[in-house]
Scaffold this motif. Structure first.
Motif, PDB file in Angstrom:
ATOM      1  N   ALA A  44       0.843  -1.190   0.000  1.00 10.26           N
ATOM      2  CA  ALA A  44       0.000   0.000   0.000  1.00 10.26           C
ATOM      3  C   ALA A  44       0.876   1.237   0.000  1.00 10.26           C
ATOM      4  O   ALA A  44       2.016   1.200   0.489  1.00 10.26           O
ATOM      5  N   SER A  45       0.353   2.325  -0.546  1.00 12.62           N
ATOM      6  CA  SER A  45       1.074   3.590  -0.522  1.00 12.62           C
ATOM      7  C   SER A  45       0.078   4.737  -0.474  1.00 12.62           C
ATOM      8  O   SER A  45      -1.091   4.583  -0.845  1.00 12.62           O
ATOM      9  N   ALA A  46       0.556   5.871   0.006  1.00 11.63           N
ATOM     10  CA  ALA A  46      -0.275   7.074   0.051  1.00 11.63           C
ATOM     11  C   ALA A  46       0.637   8.290   0.021  1.00 11.63           C
ATOM     12  O   ALA A  46       1.742   8.254   0.561  1.00 11.63           O
ATOM     13  N   VAL A  47       0.160   9.366  -0.613  1.00 12.24           N
ATOM     14  CA  VAL A  47       0.938  10.601  -0.671  1.00 12.24           C
ATOM     15  C   VAL A  47      -0.022  11.779  -0.722  1.00 12.24           C
ATOM     16  O   VAL A  47      -1.043  11.737  -1.411  1.00 12.24           O
ATOM     17  N   VAL A  48       0.294  12.810   0.037  1.00 15.24           N
ATOM     18  CA  VAL A  48      -0.528  14.009   0.071  1.00 15.24           C
ATOM     19  C   VAL A  48      -0.296  14.855  -1.174  1.00 15.24           C
ATOM     20  O   VAL A  48      -1.229  15.317  -1.826  1.00 15.24           O
ATOM     21  N   LEU A  49       0.969  15.054  -1.534  1.00 15.88           N
ATOM     22  CA  LEU A  49       1.325  15.908  -2.667  1.00 15.88           C
ATOM     23  C   LEU A  49       2.507  15.315  -3.402  1.00 15.88           C
ATOM     24  O   LEU A  49       3.464  14.844  -2.789  1.00 15.88           O
ATOM     25  N   ARG A  50       2.429  15.353  -4.736  1.00 10.91           N
ATOM     26  CA  ARG A  50       3.586  14.995  -5.560  1.00 10.91           C
ATOM     27  C   ARG A  50       3.615  15.940  -6.756  1.00 10.91           C
ATOM     28  O   ARG A  50       2.608  16.102  -7.454  1.00 10.91           O
ATOM     29  N   THR A  51       4.749  16.568  -6.977  1.00 10.36           N
ATOM     30  CA  THR A  51       4.881  17.487  -8.101  1.00 10.36           C
ATOM     31  C   THR A  51       5.930  16.986  -9.076  1.00 10.36           C
ATOM     32  O   THR A  51       6.934  16.388  -8.681  1.00 10.36           O
ATOM     33  N   GLY A  52       5.681  17.243 -10.346  1.00 13.40           N
ATOM     34  CA  GLY A  52       6.649  16.997 -11.405  1.00 13.40           C
ATOM     35  C   GLY A  52       6.668  18.217 -12.309  1.00 13.40           C
ATOM     36  O   GLY A  52       6.146  18.185 -13.420  1.00 13.40           O
ATOM     37  N   LEU A  53       7.242  19.310 -11.803  1.00 11.25           N
ATOM     38  CA  LEU A  53       7.212  20.592 -12.497  1.00 11.25           C
ATOM     39  C   LEU A  53       8.611  20.995 -12.947  1.00 11.25           C
ATOM     40  O   LEU A  53       9.602  20.708 -12.279  1.00 11.25           O
ATOM     41  N   ASP A  54       8.658  21.669 -14.073  1.00  7.30           N
ATOM     42  CA  ASP A  54       9.903  22.243 -14.565  1.00  7.30           C
ATOM     43  C   ASP A  54       9.782  23.756 -14.448  1.00  7.30           C
ATOM     44  O   ASP A  54       8.927  24.375 -15.082  1.00  7.30           O
ATOM     45  N   VAL A  55      10.618  24.357 -13.626  1.00  7.95           N
ATOM     46  CA  VAL A  55      10.576  25.794 -13.372  1.00  7.95           C
ATOM     47  C   VAL A  55      11.753  26.452 -14.095  1.00  7.95           C
ATOM     48  O   VAL A  55      12.920  26.177 -13.792  1.00  7.95           O
ATOM     49  N   SER A  56      11.440  27.323 -15.064  1.00 12.17           N
ATOM     50  CA  SER A  56      12.463  28.049 -15.806  1.00 12.17           C
ATOM     51  C   SER A  56      12.486  29.492 -15.316  1.00 12.17           C
ATOM     52  O   SER A  56      11.455  30.181 -15.328  1.00 12.17           O
ATOM     53  N   LEU A  57      13.645  29.941 -14.876  1.00 15.21           N
ATOM     54  CA  LEU A  57      13.793  31.286 -14.329  1.00 15.21           C
ATOM     55  C   LEU A  57      14.578  32.174 -15.286  1.00 15.21           C
ATOM     56  O   LEU A  57      15.443  31.700 -16.034  1.00 15.21           O
ATOM     57  N   LEU A  58      14.281  33.465 -15.243  1.00 12.55           N
ATOM     58  CA  LEU A  58      15.044  34.474 -15.987  1.00 12.55           C
ATOM     59  C   LEU A  58      15.147  34.124 -17.465  1.00 12.55           C
ATOM     60  O   LEU A  58      16.239  33.921 -18.015  1.00 12.55           O
ATOM     61  N   ASN A  59      13.971  34.066 -18.097  1.00 10.62           N
ATOM     62  CA  ASN A  59      13.885  33.817 -19.540  1.00 10.62           C
ATOM     63  C   ASN A  59      14.585  32.517 -19.945  1.00 10.62           C
ATOM     64  O   ASN A  59      15.327  32.436 -20.921  1.00 10.62           O
ATOM     65  N   LYS A  60      14.331  31.474 -19.097  1.00  8.08           N
ATOM     66  CA  LYS A  60      14.815  30.110 -19.346  1.00  8.08           C
ATOM     67  C   LYS A  60      16.341  29.972 -19.267  1.00  8.08           C
ATOM     68  O   LYS A  60      16.926  29.029 -19.800  1.00  8.08           O
ATOM     69  N   THR A  61      16.980  30.912 -18.609  1.00  8.83           N
ATOM     70  CA  THR A  61      18.430  30.783 -18.440  1.00  8.83           C
ATOM     71  C   THR A  61      18.784  29.852 -17.283  1.00  8.83           C
ATOM     72  O   THR A  61      19.902  29.358 -17.209  1.00  8.83           O
ATOM     73  N   VAL A  62      17.835  29.646 -16.394  1.00  8.69           N
ATOM     74  CA  VAL A  62      18.033  28.735 -15.273  1.00  8.69           C
ATOM     75  C   VAL A  62      16.846  27.790 -15.195  1.00  8.69           C
ATOM     76  O   VAL A  62      15.695  28.232 -15.162  1.00  8.69           O
ATOM     77  N   ASP A  63      17.111  26.498 -15.208  1.00  9.42           N
ATOM     78  CA  ASP A  63      16.054  25.488 -15.083  1.00  9.42           C
ATOM     79  C   ASP A  63      16.175  24.797 -13.732  1.00  9.42           C
ATOM     80  O   ASP A  63      17.241  24.285 -13.379  1.00  9.42           O
TER      81      ASP A  63
END
Length: 289
Positions: A44-63
């Motif tokens: 069995a398993s359970a999870v409250v939150l799971r994210t799989g996001l790609d955050v690009s900062l400063l006009n995609k100069t930092v991922d």
């Protein structure tokens, strides 16, 4: 040299040997029928939150990959977690960033010999992503997911959402009939799937909310966020059913012929007695000769 030899009459020796064989028969053959114990535990398993996001900062100069899980538990060893917030470092000018906060955030996974169950419960949830520090990506009243798998029974998966849902500051109505699309000009878009459940003969899975996110506030490319967010997920796999003992002697046919479960031992003993008795007779004749 003095010595003492004990000689047993041939007939008596044959009788003793036969009796020993008869006594040993049931004990020796008892090992032929073995019981197979269950080797596959439940899960069995359970999870409250799971994210799989790609955050690009400063006009995609930092991922910066935003991979966060809150209160994730797994069993065979039963477990429970109740942390109420998830923090992320490195995407907010060096300051800690709050991804999720809730009044209630419980994830529980339990496994016994006959049942496996995952359960998640959240209340008063607020989820944020980088680039929108003051505006919640989503706010939810109460969400629960439960997956129950019992040995020999059909698995069950359920998810419930109670109370209001607000996405990017906009109150929305989410239905189980299909995805809900929310688009806010100058901010971004969010697609919500409500109460996704699935079952097989031994497994079950339930997800209260799954969000597909695309955020780029005012197209400034300061923080471009793409990916998925999962809220309140539970899964389970049923323990394998017990296997009945194999090789047990069948007695029904023996009763019809006047036999019993001891018949094979008696027959074997009779054969041994004949063989040993014949040998004893031959030995006696040789001595007299």
């Amino acid at each position: 040299m003095n010595g003492t030899n004990f000689r047993m009459p041939a007939r008596r020796w044959a009788t003793v040997a036969t009796a020993t064989a008869l006594a040993a028969g049931p004990a020796t053959l008892a090992g032929a029928g073995s019981a197979h114990a269950r080797t596959d535990q439940g899960r069995a398993s359970a999870v409250v939150l799971r994210t799989g996001l790609d955050v690009s900062l400063l006009n995609k100069t930092v991922d910066v990959p935003l991979t966060v899980s809150l209160n994730e538990v797994q069993a065979p060893q039963s477990a429970e977690k109740t942390a109420l917030s998830a923090q992320l470092d490195g995407v907010n000018g060096g300051q800690s960033f709050s991804v999720l906060s809730a009044d209630v955030a419980t994830a529980k996974a339990t496994v016994s010999a006959t049942k496996a169950e995952g359960y998640t419960n959240l209340a008063a949830v607020k989820l944020h992503v980088p680039g929108l520090p003051l505006l919640s990506l989503i706010e939810v009243g109460t969400v629960t997911s439960k997956a129950t798998c019992e040995a020999g029974k059909t698995p069950v998966a359920t998810s419930n959402l109670l109370g209001s849902v607000t996405v990017l500051g906009k109150r929305v109505t989410v239905t189980a009939g299909g995805p809900t699309e929310v688009e806010v000009p100058g901010v971004g878009s969010v697609r919500l799937d409500l109460s996704k459940t699935s079952t097989t003969s031994r497994t079950a899975a339930a997800t209260a909310l799954e969000l597909k996110v695309s955020i780029n506030p005012l197209k400034l490319n300061v923080a471009d966020v793409e990916g998925t967010v999962t809220l309140a997920q539970a899964t389970c796999e049923a323990p394998a059913p017990d296997v009945k003992p194999q090789g047990a002697p069948a007695e029904a046919g023996l009763a019809e012929t006047g036999g019993s479960s001891m018949t094979p031992y008696v027959a074997g003993g009779a054969v041994s007695l004949l063989a040993l008795g014949g040998g004893a007779v031959i030995m006696a004749r040789r001595r007299r000769g």
